[in-house]
Enzyme design. Sequence first.
Site, PDB file in Angstrom:
ATOM      1  N   GLU A 261      41.842  48.480  30.798  1.00  0.00           N
ATOM      2  CA  GLU A 261      42.561  47.523  31.652  1.00  0.00           C
ATOM      3  C   GLU A 261      44.440  48.119  30.981  1.00  0.00           C
ATOM      4  OE1 GLU A 261      43.919  42.881  31.621  1.00  0.00           O
ATOM      5  OE2 GLU A 261      42.652  43.260  29.449  1.00  0.00           O
TER       6      GLU A 261
ATOM      7  N   LYS B 189      42.866  39.928  39.242  1.00  0.00           N
ATOM      8  CA  LYS B 189      42.686  39.621  37.943  1.00  0.00           C
ATOM      9  C   LYS B 189      42.588  38.240  38.245  1.00  0.00           C
ATOM     10  CE  LYS B 189      42.846  38.804  32.797  1.00  0.00           C
ATOM     11  NZ  LYS B 189      43.198  39.522  31.823  1.00  0.00           N
TER      12      LYS B 189
ATOM     13  N   CYS C 223      38.629  42.613  32.220  1.00  0.00           N
ATOM     14  CA  CYS C 223      38.518  41.531  30.861  1.00  0.00           C
ATOM     15  C   CYS C 223      38.087  39.817  30.857  1.00  0.00           C
ATOM     16  CB  CYS C 223      40.407  41.793  30.086  1.00  0.00           C
ATOM     17  SG  CYS C 223      40.752  41.653  28.542  1.00  0.00           S
TER      18      CYS C 223
END
Length: 285
Positions: free
Chosen positions: A43, A128, A170
């Site tokens: 990321e 995300k 993440c």
Amino acid sequence: MKNLCVAAVQMVSGESVTENLSQAYKLLKEAAERGAKLILLPENFAHFSDKGSFSVAEPFCISGKTNTDRQPIQHALASWAEELGIWLVAGSIPLLERADGSPTEGKRSRSACLLFGDQGTLMARYDKIHLFDVEVEDATGSYRESASIEPGNEPCVATSPWGALGLSICFDLRFPELYRQLAIAGAEIFLVPAAFTHTTGRAHWMTLLQACAIENGCFVIAANQGGIHSEKRRTWGHSAIIDPWGEILAGAGEGEAVITATLEAEKLTNIRRQMPLLSMRQLGI
């Protein structure tokens, strides 16, 4: 699924896009020379700043024909994938538009994981979903990703020559329902680019990765940021490649690293046959 040599690239990215891209290319080249055909970047690999990445956010290249001036990060990624003959999972980059080309709201970008095939063609995009709005007992203390990032809302399973890929980024790792949904949709390999903080990573990173692999009977490739980025930001590193039984096939410490492993299709088949968790579900997802 077919057998596949994969790699996770661990970086310690900073604010200079030029320097980060140069370092990413060097590490990708190393991974390709070691035989990896599917390679994951972490990321924020191209820009890591306490102030966020809106200042370097790019227009999304829907057509696939990137412009060096307007889309330097996307142009580099497509070029590298073609040059190195790899499938490249490009961690996350900030984009000014949603996948349908509509603009993001206000001064917020989308944190997007882009998948490029070995001809440099964009194969998939995942935005995300879960944003890091939390309190952490470290030098930063309070994180509010939603102040500069607009969340996505669509899970993504991408097709590859070796099997189905489930994309994530993440903080998604703390939401097992996402990975269960990806597995139900056919994912055999989970990709987890991350910038886990040193504090939260030390406490939970490997436990979450192994649980994700075991619960869903999937391989997991996780590429983390791994070092000191500023006075307030330190990431945990310890990138890993994990099999569906939870065994760590390859792992890193802190600092820059390239780890590789071969994912064996037979192992996935056997584990899913012996432990058919997906077909034994009783409570929906």
